[in-house]
Scaffold this motif. Sequence first.
Motif, PDB file in Angstrom:
ATOM      1  N   LYS A  33     -30.128 -28.995  -2.840  1.00 24.88           N
ATOM      2  CA  LYS A  33     -29.407 -28.131  -3.792  1.00 24.88           C
ATOM      3  C   LYS A  33     -30.281 -27.749  -4.984  1.00 24.88           C
ATOM      4  O   LYS A  33     -29.931 -27.964  -6.152  1.00 24.88           O
ATOM      5  CB  LYS A  33     -28.129 -28.825  -4.282  1.00 24.88           C
ATOM      6  N   VAL A  34     -31.443 -27.168  -4.681  1.00 27.57           N
ATOM      7  CA  VAL A  34     -32.326 -26.732  -5.755  1.00 27.57           C
ATOM      8  C   VAL A  34     -31.702 -25.522  -6.457  1.00 27.57           C
ATOM      9  O   VAL A  34     -30.984 -24.732  -5.838  1.00 27.57           O
ATOM     10  CB  VAL A  34     -33.720 -26.361  -5.205  1.00 27.57           C
ATOM     11  N   PRO A  35     -31.940 -25.356  -7.752  1.00 29.63           N
ATOM     12  CA  PRO A  35     -31.377 -24.207  -8.474  1.00 29.63           C
ATOM     13  C   PRO A  35     -31.980 -22.894  -7.988  1.00 29.63           C
ATOM     14  O   PRO A  35     -33.180 -22.806  -7.725  1.00 29.63           O
ATOM     15  CB  PRO A  35     -31.752 -24.483  -9.934  1.00 29.63           C
ATOM     16  N   TYR A  71     -28.907 -18.900  -1.489  1.00 31.70           N
ATOM     17  CA  TYR A  71     -30.225 -19.447  -1.141  1.00 31.70           C
ATOM     18  C   TYR A  71     -30.928 -18.673  -0.022  1.00 31.70           C
ATOM     19  O   TYR A  71     -32.152 -18.491  -0.088  1.00 31.70           O
ATOM     20  CB  TYR A  71     -30.121 -20.933  -0.762  1.00 31.70           C
ATOM     21  N   PRO A  72     -30.232 -18.211   1.034  1.00 27.12           N
ATOM     22  CA  PRO A  72     -30.951 -17.444   2.060  1.00 27.12           C
ATOM     23  C   PRO A  72     -31.690 -16.234   1.491  1.00 27.12           C
ATOM     24  O   PRO A  72     -32.823 -15.952   1.893  1.00 27.12           O
ATOM     25  CB  PRO A  72     -29.835 -17.025   3.028  1.00 27.12           C
ATOM     26  N   ILE A  73     -31.045 -15.507   0.563  1.00 21.24           N
ATOM     27  CA  ILE A  73     -31.703 -14.372  -0.071  1.00 21.24           C
ATOM     28  C   ILE A  73     -32.850 -14.849  -0.951  1.00 21.24           C
ATOM     29  O   ILE A  73     -33.944 -14.271  -0.968  1.00 21.24           O
ATOM     30  CB  ILE A  73     -30.691 -13.555  -0.914  1.00 21.24           C
ATOM     31  N   PHE A  74     -32.596 -15.910  -1.696  1.00 24.46           N
ATOM     32  CA  PHE A  74     -33.592 -16.468  -2.613  1.00 24.46           C
ATOM     33  C   PHE A  74     -34.862 -16.859  -1.856  1.00 24.46           C
ATOM     34  O   PHE A  74     -35.983 -16.576  -2.303  1.00 24.46           O
ATOM     35  CB  PHE A  74     -32.992 -17.688  -3.321  1.00 24.46           C
ATOM     36  N   TYR A  97     -38.482 -23.162  -3.730  1.00 26.97           N
ATOM     37  CA  TYR A  97     -37.839 -23.557  -4.981  1.00 26.97           C
ATOM     38  C   TYR A  97     -38.156 -22.524  -6.058  1.00 26.97           C
ATOM     39  O   TYR A  97     -39.013 -21.647  -5.876  1.00 26.97           O
ATOM     40  CB  TYR A  97     -38.327 -24.944  -5.419  1.00 26.97           C
ATOM     41  N   SER A  98     -37.473 -22.635  -7.175  1.00 27.85           N
ATOM     42  CA  SER A  98     -37.689 -21.712  -8.284  1.00 27.85           C
ATOM     43  C   SER A  98     -38.808 -22.227  -9.187  1.00 27.85           C
ATOM     44  O   SER A  98     -38.939 -23.441  -9.406  1.00 27.85           O
ATOM     45  CB  SER A  98     -36.405 -21.543  -9.100  1.00 27.85           C
ATOM     46  N   ALA A  99     -39.585 -21.314  -9.724  1.00 24.24           N
ATOM     47  CA  ALA A  99     -40.646 -21.709 -10.656  1.00 24.24           C
ATOM     48  C   ALA A  99     -40.074 -22.289 -11.938  1.00 24.24           C
ATOM     49  O   ALA A  99     -40.783 -22.942 -12.706  1.00 24.24           O
ATOM     50  CB  ALA A  99     -41.537 -20.511 -10.973  1.00 24.24           C
ATOM     51  N   VAL A 138     -34.466 -23.267   7.974  1.00 22.65           N
ATOM     52  CA  VAL A 138     -34.859 -24.648   7.691  1.00 22.65           C
ATOM     53  C   VAL A 138     -34.824 -24.913   6.187  1.00 22.65           C
ATOM     54  O   VAL A 138     -34.305 -25.941   5.725  1.00 22.65           O
ATOM     55  CB  VAL A 138     -36.259 -24.938   8.261  1.00 22.65           C
ATOM     56  N   PHE A 139     -35.374 -24.006   5.397  1.00 19.44           N
ATOM     57  CA  PHE A 139     -35.357 -24.155   3.940  1.00 19.44           C
ATOM     58  C   PHE A 139     -33.932 -24.180   3.404  1.00 19.44           C
ATOM     59  O   PHE A 139     -33.628 -24.930   2.476  1.00 19.44           O
ATOM     60  CB  PHE A 139     -36.134 -23.013   3.286  1.00 19.44           C
ATOM     61  N   ASN A 140     -33.066 -23.360   3.993  1.00 15.65           N
ATOM     62  CA  ASN A 140     -31.681 -23.304   3.535  1.00 15.65           C
ATOM     63  C   ASN A 140     -30.986 -24.657   3.725  1.00 15.65           C
ATOM     64  O   ASN A 140     -30.219 -25.101   2.863  1.00 15.65           O
ATOM     65  CB  ASN A 140     -30.926 -22.208   4.297  1.00 15.65           C
ATOM     66  N   PHE A 141     -31.288 -25.317   4.849  1.00 18.25           N
ATOM     67  CA  PHE A 141     -30.675 -26.624   5.092  1.00 18.25           C
ATOM     68  C   PHE A 141     -31.264 -27.697   4.171  1.00 18.25           C
ATOM     69  O   PHE A 141     -30.526 -28.470   3.545  1.00 18.25           O
ATOM     70  CB  PHE A 141     -30.870 -27.034   6.553  1.00 18.25           C
ATOM     71  N   LEU A 142     -32.601 -27.742   4.076  1.00 16.60           N
ATOM     72  CA  LEU A 142     -33.248 -28.810   3.323  1.00 16.60           C
ATOM     73  C   LEU A 142     -33.100 -28.636   1.810  1.00 16.60           C
ATOM     74  O   LEU A 142     -32.736 -29.580   1.097  1.00 16.60           O
ATOM     75  CB  LEU A 142     -34.738 -28.879   3.685  1.00 16.60           C
TER      76      LEU A 142
END
Length: 281
Positions: free
Chosen positions: A77-79, A85-88, A212-214, A67-71
Amino acid sequence: MTELVKHEPATIYIKPSTGLTALNLRDLWTYRELVFFMIWRDIKVRYRQTLLGAAWAVIQPLMTMIVFNFLFGTVAKVPTDGIAYPIFAFTALLPWGLFTTALNQASRSLTANHNMITKIYFPRLVLPVASVLAGLIDFAIAFVILIGLMFYFKVTPAWNVLWALPLFVLLAILTALGVALWLSAINVQYRDVNYALPFITQFWLFITPVAYSAQVISEKWQLAYSLNPMAGVVNGFRWALLGSGRGPDAALWVSVGISLLVLVTGLFYFRNMERTFADTI
């Protein structure tokens, strides 16, 4: 004739323990077999009469990652610092899943075991500690999936994983235990905790850099953002496993300090309320 020796009666003063001795943490070692038994019992009860059993430890973070990967990965397209992104996301969902599972189980551990509390004596601290440690099993199962994802996306682990990852796992456990000690003791008197827990964990998820990234947080807010101890845990996991973000810095030490503060105050509050558990529960 032998002389009778008179012995003056000794006076014994019984005083309440103060300081760190009041916590009686040595009881956990004395009752270590009970801790292990409760961990094993919690694991069996959690998946009893379930069709998929321990597979739920994988399904939950995996579906959340999709779900996070899609949204956030496809739509927003968050950095992600150049990481798939799946690994992130999955790297952050591991400690977050450990934290939420431990928090939910430990916060309800006293009320769920009210029969034991009212009938036999044992250190009540055993119950939340065992519930928190039982969450490590789910964490270990989900970690295997992360290894598979890293092979699939050809991501090489950072060298920090060898020494830093166990420390951040420990920090996640201490954070969950500290919060759970407060909530479990409050839950004995006020059952509102059961209703507040889903809201607390959902709100906490949004203020933690899981999806998301800090780095998207403004620099002037970074120190205030680190008051959330789970922000330090999640950032630490990404740094230890992926080499993403900054290593240990002032923000991390703020998170560690907050986590230890919550743990120590939680221990004192739990011990102070422990004497009333059997009467109130």
